[in-house]
Motif scaffolding. Sequence first.
Motif, PDB file in Angstrom:
ATOM      1  N   LEU A 127      -4.956   7.998  47.781  1.00 46.01           N
ATOM      2  CA  LEU A 127      -5.508   9.346  47.624  1.00 46.01           C
ATOM      3  C   LEU A 127      -5.875   9.949  48.977  1.00 46.01           C
ATOM      4  N   ASP A 128      -6.448   9.129  49.856  1.00 44.63           N
ATOM      5  CA  ASP A 128      -6.821   9.613  51.188  1.00 44.63           C
ATOM      6  C   ASP A 128      -5.581  10.002  51.999  1.00 44.63           C
ATOM      7  N   ARG A 165      -3.279  15.880  47.838  1.00 44.31           N
ATOM      8  CA  ARG A 165      -4.070  15.089  46.888  1.00 44.31           C
ATOM      9  C   ARG A 165      -3.941  15.609  45.457  1.00 44.31           C
ATOM     10  N   GLU A 166      -4.088  16.898  45.270  1.00 39.92           N
ATOM     11  CA  GLU A 166      -4.012  17.450  43.923  1.00 39.92           C
ATOM     12  C   GLU A 166      -2.633  17.228  43.311  1.00 39.92           C
ATOM     13  N   VAL A 224      -2.370  13.484  42.272  1.00 38.53           N
ATOM     14  CA  VAL A 224      -3.114  13.199  41.053  1.00 38.53           C
ATOM     15  C   VAL A 224      -2.389  13.789  39.844  1.00 38.53           C
TER      16      VAL A 224
END
Length: 258
Positions: free
Chosen positions: A229-230, A238-239, A242
């Motif tokens: 994620l980082d 990131r979005e 996800v």
Amino acid sequence: MSPTSPPPTAEGAPSAPARELDRTQLVGATIGVTSDRRSEELIGTFTRRGARVVHAPTMRIVPVTEDADLLAGTRSAIADPPEVLLATTGIGMRAWVEAADAAGLADDLLAALQGAHVVARGPKARGALRAAGLPEHWTASSEQTAEAVEHLVAEGVQERSVLVQMHGAADLEELQPLVAAGARVRTVTPYHWRAPRDPGAVDRLVDAVVARSLDAVTFTAAPAVVALLDAAAARGLREELVAALAAGRPGAGEGGVL
């Protein structure tokens, strides 16, 4: 996509053709593997079933065999054996014993731990404990430190010496309930999580996930998830990452995070 097995027979057992298909159920699948240590076993399991694997360790494990704090913690455990030992990871227990052995203290350490009430955070820690000759009294079913801590608090730790083998991304706040319950808590940390050897491979994995070109991504440790994620966040993705993990790969059914 998490490939599905053929339906069972009326009796609940797979038919003979179904069992044959099970052995090749990953043919055509592409799976991302984020683990570092012992990843060969996982990759081999997937490739033998026909999958293509994209290997991108998002973190690496660094043992601290010559760490002064670990050596001091080992000597402390020998001089003042704990009444309770909480082992959080298999690799951590093995690394601790190996570090003690390198310092000529392994026999003394294991002898000091023999009388402890031993609790394991999960099956990997339990296996390492048994291999070291330290059979566990209880194992957390959730593989969560919080459950192991809750169990010990329920058992009673007032004025008891509790030694916790920490994992590489451990949070000391998780141990506060033990302190609040009156335990004398000590910790040893036999390894640390560090940045990956090949950040480019992690970026390529992020791109593959965002492009929905993977059928599944596997994680064997929580820090690996955070690191992925980082890595995505550092590139403004990131979005998208996800969303891709949640939605699956279009045109291939439901995706999966393992």
